[in-house]
Design a protein around this motif. Structure first.
Motif, PDB file in Angstrom:
ATOM      1  N   SER A 157      36.694  36.282  40.341  1.00 45.41           N
ATOM      2  CA  SER A 157      36.972  35.617  41.617  1.00 45.41           C
ATOM      3  C   SER A 157      37.792  34.354  41.395  1.00 45.41           C
ATOM      4  O   SER A 157      37.688  33.698  40.362  1.00 45.41           O
ATOM      5  N   GLU A 161      37.741  31.828  46.575  1.00 44.47           N
ATOM      6  CA  GLU A 161      36.836  32.938  46.885  1.00 44.47           C
ATOM      7  C   GLU A 161      35.404  32.536  46.595  1.00 44.47           C
ATOM      8  O   GLU A 161      34.497  32.790  47.397  1.00 44.47           O
ATOM      9  N   LEU A 204      37.310  39.098  48.782  1.00 43.77           N
ATOM     10  CA  LEU A 204      35.922  39.008  48.348  1.00 43.77           C
ATOM     11  C   LEU A 204      35.190  40.323  48.589  1.00 43.77           C
ATOM     12  O   LEU A 204      34.443  40.803  47.732  1.00 43.77           O
TER      13      LEU A 204
END
Length: 230
Positions: A157, A161, A204
């Motif tokens: 990520s 995010e 996400l």
């Protein structure tokens, strides 16, 4: 201490305008017109980066991705003459925090830069090694490592995010509008707010959800915004 800003823009007129106006705010601006030349200097310490997407040599997306690897916390603003959703999404996927579409207002650029630098400084000052690790079943969100773990898998990520997920997960079931999320996570509001938040949520979901089209963790509340569910 004077903030040092990296600017990579091949249009010399635009680069001069940006450099002059940011210098008037007492920022030190390091300018490159060629992506490949800038790439060689990415290991230098910068407080913020402004990168054009279309550049001679190494393009802005590759610069963004590499800079994010070298300096995980640096705010990165992308500049683009294109307005397609794909260009914006690619920039965000490569680790950009924000974007501006040409032509843009110099006052808006100044406001964005100021907001990102202020927010980054506040984040560094308030970092707490004992910040709560959130646990929801097999989902672990660790703010000390900026790490999302689902079962045995650590998700790849970006900083934004992670921050978005952590913020929502701290208040499960509470619905936040896109404007509220932009203010809390990006530290500013602008015309592209809905797109920025939507793109981050979609990325996400693609990493976190078994069925991104039918999400379990990140729910859309139509006409309002998003919430974390568990």
């Amino acid at each position: 201490m004077t903030k040092k800003i990296l600017l990579v823009e091949d249009n010399q007129d635009i680069a001069n305008i940006i450099s002059i106006n940011l210098s008037m705010m007492d920022y030190q601006v390091v300018v490159f017109h060629d992506g490949s030349e800038a790439y060689k200097q990415l290991n230098q310490p910068y407080d913020l980066a402004i990168l054009d997407i279309t550049l001679p040599g190494t393009d802005g997306l590759k610069l963004c991705k590499r800079l994010r690897q070298l300096q995980p916390d640096i705010p990165i603003v992308m500049l683009t003459a294109k307005t397609s959703e794909l260009d914006v999404v690619k920039g965000l996927e490569n680790g950009a925090d924000d974007y501006l579409t040409k032509p843009f207002s110099v006052l808006e650029l100044q406001a964005r830069v100021k907001a990102h630098l202020r927010r980054n400084a506040n984040k560094q000052q308030t970092q707490d090694p004992s910040k709560d690790i959130l646990q929801f079943g097999d989902l672990t969100i660790d703010p000390n490592l900026y790490q999302i773990q689902l079962a045995d898998n650590i998700l790849d990520s970006t900083a934004k995010e992670f921050e978005l997920l952590y913020f929502l997960a701290q208040q499960p079931q509470r619905v936040f509008s896109r404007e509220q999320l932009l203010e809390k996570i990006w530290g500013c509001r602008h015309e592209g707010s809905a797109h920025t938040v939507n793109s981050t949520v979609n990325r996400l979901r693609s990493k976190l959800e078994i069925e991104p089209a039918n999400p379990f963790w990140l729910k859309t509340v139509w006409g309002v915004g998003y919430k974390f569910s568990h």
